[in-house]
Design a protein around this motif. Structure first.
Motif, PDB file in Angstrom:
ATOM      1  N   GLU A 135      59.750  11.770  38.866  1.00  9.68           N
ATOM      2  CA  GLU A 135      60.163  12.764  39.849  1.00  9.68           C
ATOM      3  C   GLU A 135      60.201  14.099  39.572  1.00  9.68           C
ATOM      4  O   GLU A 135      60.229  15.044  40.419  1.00  9.68           O
ATOM      5  CB  GLU A 135      61.748  12.158  40.333  1.00  9.68           C
ATOM      6  N   HIS A 149      57.956  15.748  38.616  1.00 11.66           N
ATOM      7  CA  HIS A 149      56.724  16.377  39.068  1.00 11.66           C
ATOM      8  C   HIS A 149      56.410  16.505  40.580  1.00 11.66           C
ATOM      9  O   HIS A 149      55.400  16.802  40.925  1.00 11.66           O
ATOM     10  CB  HIS A 149      55.365  15.479  38.122  1.00 11.66           C
ATOM     11  N   LEU A 150      57.520  15.932  41.428  1.00 15.02           N
ATOM     12  CA  LEU A 150      57.209  15.869  42.895  1.00 15.02           C
ATOM     13  C   LEU A 150      58.143  17.159  43.401  1.00 15.02           C
ATOM     14  O   LEU A 150      58.864  17.665  42.830  1.00 15.02           O
ATOM     15  CB  LEU A 150      57.551  14.698  43.118  1.00 15.02           C
ATOM     16  N   TYR A 151      57.851  17.271  44.693  1.00 15.54           N
ATOM     17  CA  TYR A 151      58.721  17.914  45.493  1.00 15.54           C
ATOM     18  C   TYR A 151      60.200  17.195  45.379  1.00 15.54           C
ATOM     19  O   TYR A 151      60.293  16.101  45.246  1.00 15.54           O
ATOM     20  CB  TYR A 151      58.300  17.733  47.139  1.00 15.54           C
ATOM     21  N   GLN A 188      60.953  21.833  39.497  1.00 14.90           N
ATOM     22  CA  GLN A 188      61.686  20.686  38.972  1.00 14.90           C
ATOM     23  C   GLN A 188      62.074  20.660  37.640  1.00 14.90           C
ATOM     24  O   GLN A 188      63.346  20.384  37.153  1.00 14.90           O
ATOM     25  CB  GLN A 188      61.109  19.377  39.353  1.00 14.90           C
TER      26      GLN A 188
END
Length: 392
Positions: A62, A64-66, A272
């Protein structure tokens, strides 16, 4: 080439401008460059934080995600807890938005307050990026000069308020001046802003290096604080996360709903990895950060204690605290010329007061900022020695 005139009339980034002064110069081996121009850590985060960040990169998909536009819920919760403990406040995550650095926190806050043609009061010397953002948005920066003690006067600020005024901005500990505003002064500006229906924006980027133990003000003691106060914060200086760009806004939930619109169109979400690092730092680096604070305060003490050779030559130490010493020089030439002369004759890169004041300001022409947090006490002594040796 078609350009937005608000941008062409905005000053170039001062730190980048100053860096160009040293391009192509071979400094003597016995007098290497001392760079006191930028107020940012030059070391990476502590090794234990970097190890935690590496594990996050490898094991947390997570990261590496929006993510949520207003930031990781866990980080918002933890920062609210941190502020509550530090200030005796009663904030919740709903009062917190995480931003891509404190400059973005300022930009997002102002975007919810001021439209083109509006006005914002900035004490001078001001933080140049605040002025640049206002200029780019066609918001008029109204200068509030400070005296020899570099303390803004609420009565003088009151005289500058017009129907187009939207906010008053304070920075404490101050960049560039290093001074810390007393709680009573901060409260007086809160009362002034409230009485005129304005926002008080208080940028506390350097609050973790305040010389006072405990809360530096009592704004959060007021149960209605969020009808007036917007606090800005940065993780960059505290945890050496400058390249990861993590800051925060503390404000009313209704304002943060408007901030969310700004952030969603600019960055979508804060990076993030930096957010996870900030969260880890809040939970694990309290003792380490206390040591960083002691070291910064020791360097400020060294600057004050060692200033006598400069005082004897007509210099004045106007302010000293957090990352900064703010000096008045005795030379006939203006500070923008003197700063370039310091590069050539003393191998010292410092920023002139002209970068922190309106064009033509006579006070700025006699002032220099020295960001001493990245030089040790020996480096401070050497900087003072080189400045004192400069012929008039």
């Amino acid at each position: 080439m078609l350009l937005n005139p608000n941008f062409t009339q905005t000053a170039s980034p001062p730190v980048m401008q100053a860096r160009r002064w040293v391009e192509g110069i071979d400094f003597p081996a016995d007098r290497p460059l001392i760079n006191v121009s930028q107020a940012a850590p030059v070391d990476p985060p502590p090794e234990m934080m970097r190890a935690a960040m590496a594990e996050i990169v490898l094991t947390r998909p997570e990261a590496h995600l929006y993510g949520p536009v207003l930031g990781l819920p866990a980080l918002r919760d933890e920062l609210a807890f941190n502020i509550n403990r530090h200030y005796g406040a009663s904030l919740s995550a709903g009062n917190i938005a995480i931003t891509s650095g404190c400059n973005q926190a300022f930009a997002a806050s102002l975007a919810t307050l001021a439209a083109p043609g509006d006005e914002v009061i900035l004490p001078t010397p001001w933080y140049f990026n605040h002025k640049m953002w206002l200029d780019m948005g066609d918001v008029r920066a109204v200068a509030l000069p400070t005296g020899q003690d570099l303390m803004p006067d609420p009565a003088q600020a009151a005289a500058l308020i017009t129907p187009r005024t939207r906010a008053i901005v304070l920075v404490s500990p101050n960049n560039p001046a290093g001074v810390e505003y007393p709680p009573a002064l901060i409260a007086a500006f809160r009362d002034l802003a409230r009485s005129h229906g304005l926002a008080l924006i208080i940028d506390e980027t350097y609050r973790d290096f305040h010389s006072q133990d405990g809360a530096p003000h009592e704004l959060f003691d007021d149960p209605d604080w969020d009808d007036t106060v917007i606090q800005l914060y940065s993780f960059s200086k505290s945890y050496r996360l400058t390249g990861h760009r993590v800051g925060a806004i503390v404000a009313a939930p209704a304002r943060l709903a408007e901030v969310e619109k700004f952030l969603d169109t600019v960055t979508i979400c804060p990076a993030q990895l930096g957010q996870h690092a900030a969260l880890w730092g809040l939970r694990n680096l309290e003792d380490w950060l206390a040591g960083e604070r002691r070291e910064v305060l020791a360097r400020a003490s060294a600057m004050r204690a060692g200033f006598a050779p400069l005082a004897e030559r007509g210099w004045s130490l106007m302010g000293c605290g957090a990352y900064f010493a703010y000096l008045s020089h005795p030379f006939d030439q203006p500070s923008d010329q003197l700063a370039q002369r310091l590069v050539e004759e003393a191998s010292v890169l410092a920023l002139p007061g002209t970068m922190f004041t309106p064009a033509g300001d006579q006070d700025g022409a006699r002032q220099l900022r020295v960001a001493f947090a990245n030089i040790d006490q020996q480096g401070i002594e050497e900087t003072i020695s080189r400045l004192a040796a400069l012929p008039r």
